[in-house]
Design a protein around this motif. Structure first.
Motif, PDB file in Angstrom:
ATOM      1  N   THR A  32       0.851  -1.196   0.000  1.00 56.13           N
ATOM      2  CA  THR A  32       0.000   0.000   0.000  1.00 56.13           C
ATOM      3  C   THR A  32       0.881   1.239   0.000  1.00 56.13           C
ATOM      4  OG1 THR A  32      -1.925   1.029   1.037  1.00 56.13           O
ATOM      5  CG2 THR A  32      -0.230   0.196   2.531  1.00 56.13           C
ATOM      6  N   TRP A  36      -2.210   6.383  -1.478  1.00 55.77           N
ATOM      7  CA  TRP A  36      -3.476   5.668  -1.715  1.00 55.77           C
ATOM      8  C   TRP A  36      -4.395   5.832  -0.498  1.00 55.77           C
ATOM      9  CZ3 TRP A  36      -7.005   2.319   0.155  1.00 55.77           C
ATOM     10  CH2 TRP A  36      -7.942   1.797  -0.733  1.00 55.77           C
ATOM     11  N   CYS A 116     -20.984  -0.458  13.288  1.00 54.07           N
ATOM     12  CA  CYS A 116     -20.648   0.971  13.429  1.00 54.07           C
ATOM     13  C   CYS A 116     -21.840   1.800  13.887  1.00 54.07           C
ATOM     14  CB  CYS A 116     -20.122   1.521  12.118  1.00 54.07           C
ATOM     15  SG  CYS A 116     -18.799   0.530  11.435  1.00 54.07           S
ATOM     16  N   ARG A 155      -4.689  -5.842   2.376  1.00 49.82           N
ATOM     17  CA  ARG A 155      -4.519  -4.381   2.292  1.00 49.82           C
ATOM     18  C   ARG A 155      -5.842  -3.641   2.121  1.00 49.82           C
ATOM     19  NH1 ARG A 155      -2.218  -2.885  -3.763  1.00 49.82           N
ATOM     20  NH2 ARG A 155      -4.019  -3.686  -4.902  1.00 49.82           N
ATOM     21  N   SER A 156      -6.869  -4.360   1.620  1.00 49.99           N
ATOM     22  CA  SER A 156      -8.141  -3.667   1.376  1.00 49.99           C
ATOM     23  C   SER A 156      -8.891  -3.371   2.682  1.00 49.99           C
ATOM     24  CB  SER A 156      -9.019  -4.471   0.419  1.00 49.99           C
ATOM     25  OG  SER A 156      -9.528  -5.615   1.066  1.00 49.99           O
ATOM     26  N   LEU A 196     -20.388  -6.844   4.443  1.00 51.79           N
ATOM     27  CA  LEU A 196     -19.433  -6.484   5.501  1.00 51.79           C
ATOM     28  C   LEU A 196     -19.678  -7.421   6.681  1.00 51.79           C
ATOM     29  CD1 LEU A 196     -17.399  -4.606   6.858  1.00 51.79           C
ATOM     30  CD2 LEU A 196     -19.140  -2.849   6.988  1.00 51.79           C
ATOM     31  N   MET A 221     -14.842  -7.105   3.684  1.00 51.97           N
ATOM     32  CA  MET A 221     -15.738  -6.031   3.219  1.00 51.97           C
ATOM     33  C   MET A 221     -15.661  -5.853   1.706  1.00 51.97           C
ATOM     34  SD  MET A 221     -16.067  -2.070   4.449  1.00 51.97           S
ATOM     35  CE  MET A 221     -14.415  -1.505   4.085  1.00 51.97           C
ATOM     36  N   GLY A 223     -15.885  -3.062  -0.202  1.00 50.67           N
ATOM     37  CA  GLY A 223     -15.838  -1.630   0.095  1.00 50.67           C
ATOM     38  C   GLY A 223     -16.647  -0.739  -0.819  1.00 50.67           C
ATOM     39  N   PHE A 227     -19.788   1.560   0.307  1.00 51.39           N
ATOM     40  CA  PHE A 227     -19.668   3.009   0.122  1.00 51.39           C
ATOM     41  C   PHE A 227     -20.990   3.608  -0.374  1.00 51.39           C
ATOM     42  CE2 PHE A 227     -16.441   6.440  -0.656  1.00 51.39           C
ATOM     43  CZ  PHE A 227     -17.281   7.369  -1.248  1.00 51.39           C
ATOM     44  N   HIS A 258     -20.343   9.086  11.296  1.00 53.05           N
ATOM     45  CA  HIS A 258     -19.453   7.930  11.422  1.00 53.05           C
ATOM     46  C   HIS A 258     -18.158   8.226  10.668  1.00 53.05           C
ATOM     47  CE1 HIS A 258     -17.831   4.034  11.683  1.00 53.05           C
ATOM     48  NE2 HIS A 258     -18.065   3.688  10.431  1.00 53.05           N
ATOM     49  N   ASN A 288     -11.138   4.102  11.177  1.00 57.07           N
ATOM     50  CA  ASN A 288     -12.522   3.705  11.465  1.00 57.07           C
ATOM     51  C   ASN A 288     -12.517   2.828  12.721  1.00 57.07           C
ATOM     52  OD1 ASN A 288     -15.073   2.554  11.494  1.00 57.07           O
ATOM     53  ND2 ASN A 288     -15.077   2.020   9.321  1.00 57.07           N
ATOM     54  N   PHE A 318     -23.424   4.487  10.122  1.00 60.26           N
ATOM     55  CA  PHE A 318     -23.737   3.445   9.147  1.00 60.26           C
ATOM     56  C   PHE A 318     -22.760   2.295   9.338  1.00 60.26           C
ATOM     57  CE2 PHE A 318     -22.887   1.332   5.171  1.00 60.26           C
ATOM     58  CZ  PHE A 318     -24.167   1.057   4.717  1.00 60.26           C
TER      59      PHE A 318
HETATM   60  O1  UT7 Z   1     -17.576   1.375   8.840  1.00 64.41           O
HETATM   61  C1  UT7 Z   1     -18.477   0.601   8.139  1.00 64.41           C
HETATM   62  C2  UT7 Z   1     -18.780   1.190   6.854  1.00 64.41           C
HETATM   63  N1  UT7 Z   1     -17.612   1.105   5.996  1.00 64.41           N
HETATM   64  C3  UT7 Z   1     -17.488   1.985   5.055  1.00 64.41           C
HETATM   65  O2  UT7 Z   1     -18.280   2.886   4.960  1.00 64.41           O
HETATM   66  C4  UT7 Z   1     -16.374   1.804   4.047  1.00 64.41           C
HETATM   67  C5  UT7 Z   1     -16.894   2.075   2.655  1.00 64.41           C
HETATM   68  N2  UT7 Z   1     -15.929   1.886   1.605  1.00 64.41           N
HETATM   69  C6  UT7 Z   1     -14.833   2.663   1.456  1.00 64.41           C
HETATM   70  O3  UT7 Z   1     -14.545   3.522   2.261  1.00 64.41           O
HETATM   71  C7  UT7 Z   1     -14.010   2.468   0.200  1.00 64.41           C
HETATM   72  O4  UT7 Z   1     -14.704   1.636  -0.700  1.00 64.41           O
HETATM   73  C8  UT7 Z   1     -12.611   1.852   0.470  1.00 64.41           C
HETATM   74  C9  UT7 Z   1     -11.718   2.877   1.162  1.00 64.41           C
HETATM   75  C10 UT7 Z   1     -12.732   0.621   1.328  1.00 64.41           C
HETATM   76  C11 UT7 Z   1     -11.928   1.477  -0.846  1.00 64.41           C
HETATM   77  O5  UT7 Z   1     -11.843   2.617  -1.697  1.00 64.41           O
HETATM   78  P1  UT7 Z   1     -12.323   2.511  -3.228  1.00 64.41           P
HETATM   79  O6  UT7 Z   1     -12.030   3.806  -3.848  1.00 64.41           O
HETATM   80  O7  UT7 Z   1     -13.751   2.028  -3.217  1.00 64.41           O
HETATM   81  O8  UT7 Z   1     -11.328   1.426  -3.797  1.00 64.41           O
HETATM   82  P2  UT7 Z   1     -11.648  -0.013  -4.427  1.00 64.41           P
HETATM   83  O9  UT7 Z   1     -12.015  -0.986  -3.362  1.00 64.41           O
HETATM   84  O10 UT7 Z   1     -12.565   0.158  -5.575  1.00 64.41           O
HETATM   85  O11 UT7 Z   1     -10.211  -0.395  -4.961  1.00 64.41           O
HETATM   86  C12 UT7 Z   1      -9.559   0.390  -5.966  1.00 64.41           C
HETATM   87  C13 UT7 Z   1      -8.186  -0.175  -6.218  1.00 64.41           C
HETATM   88  C14 UT7 Z   1      -8.172  -1.685  -6.456  1.00 64.41           C
HETATM   89  O12 UT7 Z   1      -7.237  -1.945  -7.471  1.00 64.41           O
HETATM   90  P3  UT7 Z   1      -7.724  -2.221  -8.972  1.00 64.41           P
HETATM   91  O13 UT7 Z   1      -8.628  -3.414  -8.879  1.00 64.41           O
HETATM   92  O14 UT7 Z   1      -8.474  -0.977  -9.387  1.00 64.41           O
HETATM   93  O15 UT7 Z   1      -6.462  -2.458  -9.691  1.00 64.41           O
HETATM   94  C15 UT7 Z   1      -7.680  -2.249  -5.155  1.00 64.41           C
HETATM   95  O16 UT7 Z   1      -7.002  -3.480  -5.310  1.00 64.41           O
HETATM   96  O17 UT7 Z   1      -7.333   0.056  -5.075  1.00 64.41           O
HETATM   97  C16 UT7 Z   1      -6.703  -1.173  -4.688  1.00 64.41           C
HETATM   98  N3  UT7 Z   1      -6.495  -1.159  -3.259  1.00 64.41           N
HETATM   99  C17 UT7 Z   1      -5.378  -0.648  -2.687  1.00 64.41           C
HETATM  100  N4  UT7 Z   1      -4.268  -0.116  -3.197  1.00 64.41           N
HETATM  101  C18 UT7 Z   1      -3.338   0.321  -2.342  1.00 64.41           C
HETATM  102  C19 UT7 Z   1      -7.339  -1.576  -2.288  1.00 64.41           C
HETATM  103  N5  UT7 Z   1      -6.788  -1.354  -1.081  1.00 64.41           N
HETATM  104  C20 UT7 Z   1      -5.577  -0.778  -1.300  1.00 64.41           C
HETATM  105  C21 UT7 Z   1      -4.570  -0.312  -0.447  1.00 64.41           C
HETATM  106  N6  UT7 Z   1      -3.464   0.236  -1.008  1.00 64.41           N
HETATM  107  N7  UT7 Z   1      -4.651  -0.361   0.888  1.00 64.41           N
END
Ligand code: UT7
Length: 331
Positions: A32, A36, A116, A155-156, A196, A221, A223, A227, A258, A288, A318
């Motif tokens: 990571t 990012w 949450c 990492r996600s 989740l 999750m 994600g 979201f 939240h 979080n 949420f």
């Molecule tokens: O508390 C309970 C409620 N929870 C929430 O409200 C969380 C809601 N979701 C989110 O906040 C976001 O969806 C996340 C922060 C979890 C993820 O952000 P995103 O912009 O939705 O990213 P994504 O999951 O669509 O992933 C985009 C890319 C992926 O790569 P590819 O497939 O586009 O090549 C992931 O593999 O980012 C990659 N990725 C990372 N890269 C670097 C995922 N995690 C990481 C990481 N570092 N830690």
């Protein structure tokens, strides 16, 4: 629907463990980057509890501070509700350990599991029990040791979460403008449990010698899907309590949401038409912390003077379930 005899928030408290884990620390563990994590979430660091520091210890420390601010002795508290998805043990409830740590032997104590959203679920339950006359006061706590339920190779998820606890003391409002909880609302959509969850460690999937290597007792999750639901549900929920409290968006001095993702918070502020300087955030420091997040944020807003007496505050949350909830308070 009538909200009953007025109930107020008489004190707040929070506790964060000492150990700070930065994004740079995470770069050493998983693939990571600081860039990012900050651009996708806003999180810069999070706190991690010590090995021998349990959810109940953090909960009791936050609870003690809330009691102190409320001017209520632990021995006089009648109800303790702990909202958590990371209990010390599956049974007894973490609230029982908290009762013991605080020396609150006169209190009825139990946990609720609403992820949450748990702190605001607890607020609604305690408010109703006080306004019905069942209890004179209550200590509600959101507390989590999420670091114990994270897959540190994923990492996600591992970059998102942290540990901590937040608390509030509720009692009958003696006069208007006493921190009165004006309106509350909560909801659940059990069709979305898959988005989740912690799949293992419960009766559906006990951890055995055969599946121990799969890390099933850690948070999973989807994600992106979570979201979208988060933005829609939190917006609707906040709007409902604002309306039920007889208020308009311009009457709200502070929204305390939240703390999962700055992009979610931005989207909600925009949809509610509340300027960003009237939205409280601290996820940059703590990540979080699930049920603890809104409780810690409320305590920091309270103690830093971000909320002033007589101002209107909206809390909105949420989480897994899916669950959501909101509350409107005249501080
Ligand atoms: O508390 C309970 C409620 N929870 C929430 O409200 C969380 C809601 N979701 C989110 O906040 C976001 O969806 C996340 C922060 C979890 C993820 O952000 P995103 O912009 O939705 O990213 P994504 O999951 O669509 O992933 C985009 C890319 C992926 O790569 P590819 O497939 O586009 O090549 C992931 O593999 O980012 C990659 N990725 C990372 N890269 C670097 C995922 N995690 C990481 C990481 N570092 N830690």
């Amino acid at each position: 629907m009538s909200e009953g005899i007025p109930v107020c928030i008489a004190g707040t408290g929070s506790y964060l463990p000492e150990k700070v884990m930065t994004n740079a620390d995470l770069e050493k563990i998983v693939d990571t980057s600081e860039e990012w994590i900050v651009t996708r979430t806003g999180i810069r660091e999070r706190r991690i509890a010590a090995e021998d520091e349990f959810t109940s210890h953090m909960a009791a420390k936050a609870g003690a501070k809330a009691l102190e601010q409320a001017g209520i002795e632990a021995a006089d508290i009648q109800l303790i509700i702990v909202a958590t998805i990371t209990p010390d043990t599956l049974t007894p409830a973490t609230a029982c350990y908290v009762q013991q740590h605080l020396g609150a032997q006169g209190a009825v104590a139990f946990d609720i599991s609403a992820a949450c959203s748990g702190f605001l679920y607890a607020m609604k339950i305690a408010k109703r029990l006080i306004s019905d006359g069942a209890f004179e006061n209550a200590l509600i706590i959101g507390a989590e040791k999420l670091s114990a339920f994270i897959n540190w190779e994923d990492r996600s998820t591992c970059v998102l979460f942290g540990d901590g606890a937040g608390a509030a003391v509720l009692r009958k409002a003696e006069k208007p403008g006493d921190g009165e909880i004006l309106a509350t609302e909560m909801g659940t959509d059990g069709r979305q449990t898959r988005l989740l969850n912690i799949p293992g460690g419960g009766s559906a999937c006990p951890i055995t010698i055969n599946n121990a290597d799969q890390r099933l007792a850690t948070l999973a999750m989807l994600g992106r899907e979570v979201f979208k639901h988060a933005v829609t549900r939190m917006k609707q929920s906040a709007e409902k309590v604002i309306e039920r409290a007889g208020l308009k968006a311009e009457d709200i001095a502070l929204v305390v949401p939240h703390q999962a993702n700055l992009r979610i918070i931005d989207a909600i502020a925009e949809r509610l038409d509340v300027p960003y300087d009237r939205v409280f955030t601290n996820l940059q420091k703590y990540g979080n912390t699930s049920a603890a997040a809104v409780a810690i944020a409320l305590d920091e807003a309270n103690r830093s003077g971000a909320i002033k007496k007589g101002e209107h505050v909206v809390l909105v949350v949420f989480g897994a379930g899916l669950t959501w909830a909101a509350g409107a308070i005249r501080w």
